[in-house]
Design a protein around this motif. Structure first.
Motif, PDB file in Angstrom:
ATOM      1  N   ARG A  86      -3.280   7.354  -0.278  1.00  0.00           N
ATOM      2  CA  ARG A  86      -4.479   7.399  -1.314  1.00  0.00           C
ATOM      3  C   ARG A  86      -4.160   6.058  -2.284  1.00  0.00           C
ATOM      4  NH1 ARG A  86      -5.028  13.402  -0.900  1.00  0.00           N
ATOM      5  NH2 ARG A  86      -5.216  13.271   1.198  1.00  0.00           N
ATOM      6  N   ASN A  87      -5.049   5.170  -1.685  1.00  0.00           N
ATOM      7  CA  ASN A  87      -4.915   3.774  -2.703  1.00  0.00           C
ATOM      8  C   ASN A  87      -6.062   3.788  -3.398  1.00  0.00           C
ATOM      9  OD1 ASN A  87      -3.105   2.844  -0.152  1.00  0.00           O
ATOM     10  ND2 ASN A  87      -2.224   2.024  -1.811  1.00  0.00           N
ATOM     11  N   ARG A  88      -5.982   3.060  -4.547  1.00  0.00           N
ATOM     12  CA  ARG A  88      -7.070   3.040  -5.391  1.00  0.00           C
ATOM     13  C   ARG A  88      -8.237   2.162  -4.794  1.00  0.00           C
ATOM     14  NH1 ARG A  88      -5.489   4.026 -10.695  1.00  0.00           N
ATOM     15  NH2 ARG A  88      -6.858   2.544 -11.825  1.00  0.00           N
ATOM     16  N   GLU A  89      -9.357   2.502  -5.286  1.00  0.00           N
ATOM     17  CA  GLU A  89     -10.603   2.117  -4.709  1.00  0.00           C
ATOM     18  C   GLU A  89     -10.557   0.713  -4.702  1.00  0.00           C
ATOM     19  OE1 GLU A  89     -13.940   2.472  -2.750  1.00  0.00           O
ATOM     20  OE2 GLU A  89     -12.776   4.380  -3.548  1.00  0.00           O
ATOM     21  N   GLU A  90      -9.982   0.094  -5.784  1.00  0.00           N
ATOM     22  CA  GLU A  90     -10.148  -1.421  -5.854  1.00  0.00           C
ATOM     23  C   GLU A  90      -8.965  -2.158  -5.070  1.00  0.00           C
ATOM     24  OE1 GLU A  90      -9.193   0.732  -8.257  1.00  0.00           O
ATOM     25  OE2 GLU A  90      -7.737  -0.160  -9.550  1.00  0.00           O
ATOM     26  N   MET A 123       0.762  -1.161   0.043  1.00  0.00           N
ATOM     27  CA  MET A 123       0.011   0.058   0.002  1.00  0.00           C
ATOM     28  C   MET A 123       0.916   1.377  -0.005  1.00  0.00           C
ATOM     29  SD  MET A 123      -3.083  -1.235   2.473  1.00  0.00           S
ATOM     30  CE  MET A 123      -4.128   0.245   2.260  1.00  0.00           C
ATOM     31  N   ALA A 124       2.122   1.021   0.805  1.00  0.00           N
ATOM     32  CA  ALA A 124       2.889   2.486   0.904  1.00  0.00           C
ATOM     33  C   ALA A 124       3.345   2.651  -0.672  1.00  0.00           C
ATOM     34  CB  ALA A 124       3.955   2.207   1.954  1.00  0.00           C
ATOM     35  N   HIS A 125       3.950   1.714  -1.206  1.00  0.00           N
ATOM     36  CA  HIS A 125       4.556   1.555  -2.347  1.00  0.00           C
ATOM     37  C   HIS A 125       3.736   2.191  -3.615  1.00  0.00           C
ATOM     38  CE1 HIS A 125       7.215   0.069  -5.588  1.00  0.00           C
ATOM     39  NE2 HIS A 125       8.030  -0.022  -4.380  1.00  0.00           N
TER      40      HIS A 125
END
Lengths: 228, 228
Positions: free
Chosen positions: B119-123, A196-198
């Motif tokens: 900010r990770n993508r929704e999916e 996730m950090a990447h």
């Protein structure tokens, strides 16, 4: 409880539980009649333990059996449990044939480990594996200096210390099952967080143009939207 | 150079190089005669790249082929390369069936991610995987609070930032092969360091009585002794 109750409470099919029993991943129940065994909370927890190791940590059955035996056998000293655990969780690749570039990297790595003041056992394969990583990086055109290693080593130390601090002061009070479960699940958690950090930092570094929202599937709308 | 020179310089047997060619992991050489192909430095580097991915990162051939294609295809935007890379390097386990304990953990995880401002993508499957880890830990008797996650997330962030900072400012200047090699090798390096840190801190936490030195084998005496 009967095997059917065990299945209902764990959410694992009876056939899988029988497989665990045959494979000695689960101790037998107490026979109360011919073809009738009684199970208890310890069986339920053991099923969850085996499930977590196979499903979430993707360990093979041989490794799981070894971990299970370390939970049960209190004669194995804790440092040895940790060594076995680490061997199973973080296998080293096969060592490369010695070469000049590896020998050079090995000298730098030995200096680095000396500066870290890490006391790893003489037989630890870690330093060799690190030298191989550094030599490989250089052969692939990544002429980074070794600063990244100190950065990584400090992060790794912090994780290890945080994990040790969750253990009780006295060796006798250590719940071996919980200790092993934690080491395994922490590894999984860190992998997820690293990914996730990447993704987060890559998206900051290489911003993408806004794209139209992808078509929503029922599975996606079932969860509340998360912040982007 | 000929295939025999390629073999000598890379240390990889000719049969393996032919296998890489058949599997399209290595582009064909330039035909200079019937049954005679000429190879160059790019082939040498590609062999090292494939070797590092299969041997040291233990990736399967399908994953290696996908990574190789991302080095060559400059039409794939970098954020997409990173996403594919992460999917191959850090696969998530199969999602667990929804349960009350997972739903509860999910709420806590969503709060945690919101605080991290990632900010990770929704999916992204990350949050679900984390909720599963937390629910599993609790079901196994590890009632730790979630403080360890913040600790881990900060360490993961630090690693990701350090990696991004090694990339040139302009997207066009990025050497995709080096970028991918670095992401893969950094993952390997961190695993090795995590194992070493774990062993070091476990041995501080649970000191072992001094044991007599193990019998030395010729392989062990071949290397200079390291500090203990």
């Amino acid at each position: 409880m009967r095997i059917s109750d065990l299945s209902r409470q764990s959410g694992i099919p009876v056939a899988t539980i029988r497989f665990y029993l045959r494979e000695k991943l689960l101790p037998p129940g107490t026979m109360t009649a011919r073809n009738q065994a009684e199970y208890d909370e310890r069986h339920l927890r053991r099923i969850r333990f085996v499930r977590a190791l196979t499903n979430m940590a993707a360990l093979d059955l041989t490794s799981v059996r070894e971990l299970v035996s370390m939970v049960d056998d209190h004669a194995i000293p804790l440092p040895e449990v940790f060594r076995n655990l680490n061997r199973l969780l973080y296998p080293h690749g096969s060592p490369a044939p010695r070469s000049e570039s590896i020998a050079e990297a090995q000298n730098e790595i030995d200096g680095f480990i000396h500066r870290m003041d890490w006391r790893n056992r003489e037989e630890s394969a870690g330093p060799e594996a690190l030298a191989q990583v550094v030599a490989t990086l250089r052969s692939l055109g990544c002429d980074d200096d070794l600063g990244f290693l100190e950065n990584f080593a400090e992060a790794a130390s912090r994780l290890a210390v945080a994990e040790m601090e969750l253990l009780p002061a006295s060796t006798d009070d250590v719940d071996r099952g919980a200790m092993i479960a934690r080491a395994v699940m922490f590894k999984v958690a860190f992998q997820v967080l690293h990914r996730m950090a990447h993704e987060h930092h890559a998206s900051l570094r290489f911003p993408e143009p806004a794209t139209p929202a992808p078509p929503t599937s029922p599975a996606q709308t079932a969860r509340p939207p998360r912040m982007r």
